[in-house]
Design an enzyme around this catalytic site. Structure first.
Site, short mmCIF file in Angstrom:
data_model
loop_
_atom_site.label_atom_id
_atom_site.label_comp_id
_atom_site.label_asym_id
_atom_site.label_seq_id
_atom_site.Cartn_x
_atom_site.Cartn_y
_atom_site.Cartn_z
N LYS A 1 0.89 -1.18 0.00
CA LYS A 1 0.00 0.00 0.00
C LYS A 1 0.92 1.22 0.00
CE LYS A 1 -1.87 2.98 2.07
NZ LYS A 1 -1.66 4.39 1.74
N GLU B 1 8.71 16.19 15.60
CA GLU B 1 9.25 16.03 14.26
C GLU B 1 8.55 17.00 13.32
OE1 GLU B 1 8.24 12.46 12.08
OE2 GLU B 1 10.31 12.30 11.39
N CYS C 1 13.29 11.20 7.51
CA CYS C 1 13.03 10.72 8.87
C CYS C 1 14.25 10.92 9.77
CB CYS C 1 12.63 9.27 8.83
SG CYS C 1 13.78 8.26 7.90
N GLU D 1 9.46 1.44 10.97
CA GLU D 1 10.45 2.51 10.79
C GLU D 1 9.67 3.81 10.92
OE1 GLU D 1 13.66 2.32 10.26
OE2 GLU D 1 14.13 0.56 9.06
P1 NAD Z 1 2.00 8.43 7.83
O1 NAD Z 1 2.17 7.65 9.07
O2 NAD Z 1 0.95 9.47 7.78
O3 NAD Z 1 1.68 7.46 6.60
C1 NAD Z 1 2.53 6.40 6.27
C2 NAD Z 1 1.72 5.34 5.55
O4 NAD Z 1 0.77 4.83 6.46
C3 NAD Z 1 0.93 5.85 4.35
O5 NAD Z 1 0.94 4.88 3.33
C4 NAD Z 1 -0.47 6.02 4.91
O6 NAD Z 1 -1.48 5.91 3.96
C5 NAD Z 1 -0.51 4.86 5.88
N1 NAD Z 1 -1.50 5.01 6.94
C6 NAD Z 1 -1.92 6.16 7.54
N2 NAD Z 1 -2.84 5.86 8.48
C7 NAD Z 1 -3.01 4.52 8.47
C8 NAD Z 1 -3.81 3.62 9.21
N3 NAD Z 1 -4.65 4.03 10.15
N4 NAD Z 1 -3.69 2.29 8.96
C9 NAD Z 1 -2.85 1.84 8.02
N5 NAD Z 1 -2.07 2.66 7.27
C10 NAD Z 1 -2.15 3.98 7.50
O7 NAD Z 1 3.43 9.04 7.48
P2 NAD Z 1 3.82 9.95 6.24
O8 NAD Z 1 3.33 11.33 6.49
O9 NAD Z 1 3.44 9.31 4.95
O10 NAD Z 1 5.41 9.91 6.29
C11 NAD Z 1 6.13 10.75 7.11
C12 NAD Z 1 6.54 10.03 8.35
O11 NAD Z 1 7.26 8.84 7.99
C13 NAD Z 1 7.50 10.81 9.20
O12 NAD Z 1 7.15 10.67 10.55
C14 NAD Z 1 8.85 10.16 8.94
O13 NAD Z 1 9.77 10.32 9.97
C15 NAD Z 1 8.47 8.75 8.73
N6 NAD Z 1 9.51 8.06 7.96
C16 NAD Z 1 10.32 7.19 8.60
C17 NAD Z 1 11.34 6.54 7.92
C18 NAD Z 1 12.25 5.57 8.63
O14 NAD Z 1 12.92 4.79 7.94
N7 NAD Z 1 12.33 5.57 9.93
C19 NAD Z 1 11.51 6.78 6.57
C20 NAD Z 1 10.66 7.68 5.93
C21 NAD Z 1 9.65 8.30 6.64
#
Ligand code: NAD
Length: 498
Positions: A191, A400, A302, A267
């Site tokens: 997804k 963050e 991140c 992650e």
């Molecule tokens: P997000 O948590 O909003 O979304 C991430 C994914 O989760 C998306 O595909 C989203 O559709 C899905 N999602 C959202 N709510 C959900 C739910 N209730 N159930 C299942 N899936 C759901 O994060 P984002 O805004 O897309 O990305 C930014 C975040 O990701 C930041 O916090 C960043 O630090 C983190 N990030 C971490 C790493 C790492 O390797 N540690 C790498 C990249 C990004």
């Protein structure tokens, strides 16, 4: 397709670009069954395309396809070296389609094409090659037993793996997860992030072109609550590998508990410190890393080094150099111009969020040295900002931001720096800059972070794990351990006695 060299060539290619906007199930593109959502190009604030908004029914179909492929076993039982060939062919196809992948991600989330060409695309191909090479290196053990028995362990794939991805490195983040899951013999249902869903569909198509059987890699687009949650709650999904925010990561643990106790790897977010001690060797190099570590890729990283912990003995000089160079280092521009090093933030919502943090920093008494304003152009841009006089308890030091906002905190020596560095819920990355060997090792041991650096930041390759401690996650990506996390151990006891 050659990679364009000029802004005009990139725009020409973008105008001609054709791409899929549905799902990918059992080796085929599938149109939206119900609704669609709009992806907006953040560089223009104009709609880019309409993408299938999947739901639980689409997830069911994709999981069933993955399950069928796993049971039939064409991929799982394929000789590891044949799987290796398919994954290597996929890596070559990623390189061949570098320009298309670059545009698909850049148009959706605003990353400059130069970053895509230099980092995301080659690193994704490299990731597939690395895990391809590991396909035939997964081993079991023979254990010590009495003579009436022979006992061994073997490692097997898990089944259908669900992958939920973020938007900041759309292609690369899914490569980090899909490559090891596939190399280990699993089926995958992915997804992608709703902000940047297009490159995943091209990847799935090329995987089949590389020789993979249908159903091994499926893609369902849609919002997190509608498509991500049913995937994480699915009883036929053996593991959820998630990258995204800490708030959503915690939900994955709940979903696993509410369903089949599936494995979860996370992650998540970060607020990573870079510690600059008074004895650092090369101030200019350190300042360069500080600037790039927090402003690079619009700060939407991140592991961004968003807290600069600078020893009070060098803080004046460090700050002066950071201000002089940092405010000129990243200039807002068209992401499709190869000269541009700073694109827009991903969405209007993210833009408002980052500006909100900048306002909060001022309100709470930090000093805005430069930036934080909005350049005069369409799209969701914000100029990189440096705050000094930051206290680690302030919101901009604790939360963050996921934008180009640096918080500089004055510290008094290594112990004080470590105390402040660790005063956070996060533990993704951290670095120390010093010429003292003992301080370097002490900082590596003292930093509560999954990934640590000495006299550099954000280096690595597929052999080095990428993982978070504390609320930055659990489990990790890359390296042999990354591959093994998509396998499970089986114990086999053979009775040899009478
Ligand atoms: P997000 O948590 O909003 O979304 C991430 C994914 O989760 C998306 O595909 C989203 O559709 C899905 N999602 C959202 N709510 C959900 C739910 N209730 N159930 C299942 N899936 C759901 O994060 P984002 O805004 O897309 O990305 C930014 C975040 O990701 C930041 O916090 C960043 O630090 C983190 N990030 C971490 C790493 C790492 O390797 N540690 C790498 C990249 C990004």
């Amino acid at each position: 397709m050659p990679v364009p060299q000029s802004r005009a060539e990139w725009h020409l290619l973008a105008a001609e670009l054709r791409y899929s906007t549905g799902h990918f199930i059992h080796g085929e593109h599938v149109a939206a069954r119900t609704g669609r959502f709009t992806v907006v190009n953040p560089a223009t604030a104009e709609p880019l395309c309409e993408v299938a908004a999947g739901d639980a029914t689409d997830i069911d179909a994709a999981v069933a396809s993955g399950q069928r492929a796993f049971r039939e076993g064409t991929w799982r039982r394929m000789a590891p070296r044949d799987r290796l060939d398919v994954l290597n062919r996929l890596a070559a196809l990623i390189e061949q389609h570098a320009a298309r992948f670059t545009l698909l991600d850049s148009l959706c989330m605003g990353k400059p094409v130069r970053d895509m060409v230099a980092v995301d695309v080659p690193q994704s191909a490299l990731t597939f090659r690395y895990f391809a090479e590991l396909s035939d290196k997964v081993e079991g053990t023979v254990t010590a037993t009495a003579v009436d028995a022979f006992h061994y362990t073997l490692r097997e794939p898990l089944g259908v793996v669900g992958i939920i991805a973020p938007w900041n490195y759309p292609l690369m983040q899914i490569a980090w997860k899909i490559a090891p899951a596939l190399a280990a013999g699993n089926s995958v249902v992915l997804k992608p992030a709703e902000q940047a869903p297009l490159s995943a569909l091209l990847l799935a198509e090329l995987f089949v072109e590389a020789g993979a059987p249908p159903g091994v890699l499926n893609v369902i687009n849609g919002y997190g609550a509608d498509a991500g949650a049913p995937l994480a709650l699915h009883n036929d999904v053996a593991k959820i590998s998630f990258t995204g925010s800490t708030v959503t990561g915690k939900k994955m643990l709940v979903y696993a508990g509410q369903s089949n106790m599936k494995r979860v790897s996370l992650e998540c977010g970060g607020k990573s410190p870079q510690i600059f001690l008074a004895d650092l060797e090369d101030m200019d190099r350190a300042v360069t890393y500080a600037i790039n570590g927090v402003f690079g890729v619009m700060g939407e990283v991140c592991s961004a080094g968003s807290r600069l912990l600078v020893d009070k003995r060098i803080v004046k000089e460090f700050t002066a150099r950071f201000i002089e160079r940092g405010q000129k280092a990243y200039v807002a521009g068209d992401p499709l111009d190869p000269e541009t090093n700073m694109g827009p933030l991903v969405t209007k919502k993210q833009h408002e969020r980052v500006l909100g943090y900048i306002a909060k920093g001022r309100e709470e008494g930090a000093r805005l040295e430069f930036g934080g304003d909005v350049p005069d152009r369409p799209g969701f841009y914000v100029n990189p900002a440096l705050f000094t006089k930051v206290d680690n308890r302030m919101t901009i030091a604790q939360e963050e931001i996921f934008g180009p906002v640096a918080a500089l905190i004055e510290v008094d020596g290594l112990q004080d720096a470590l105390r402040i560095a660790n005063d956070t819920i996060y533990g993704l990355a951290g670095s120390v800059w010093t010429s003292n060997l003992r301080s370097a090792h002490e900082a590596v041991r003292g930093l509560e972070a999954g990934t640590t650096y000495v006299n550099c930041f954000d280096h690595g390759d597929p052999t080095s794990p990428f993982l978070g401690h504390k609320q930055s996650g659990q489990g990790g990506d890359k390296c042999l351990e990354g591959l093994l996390s998509y396998t499970q151990v089986k114990s086999a006891w053979i009775h040899l006695g009478s």
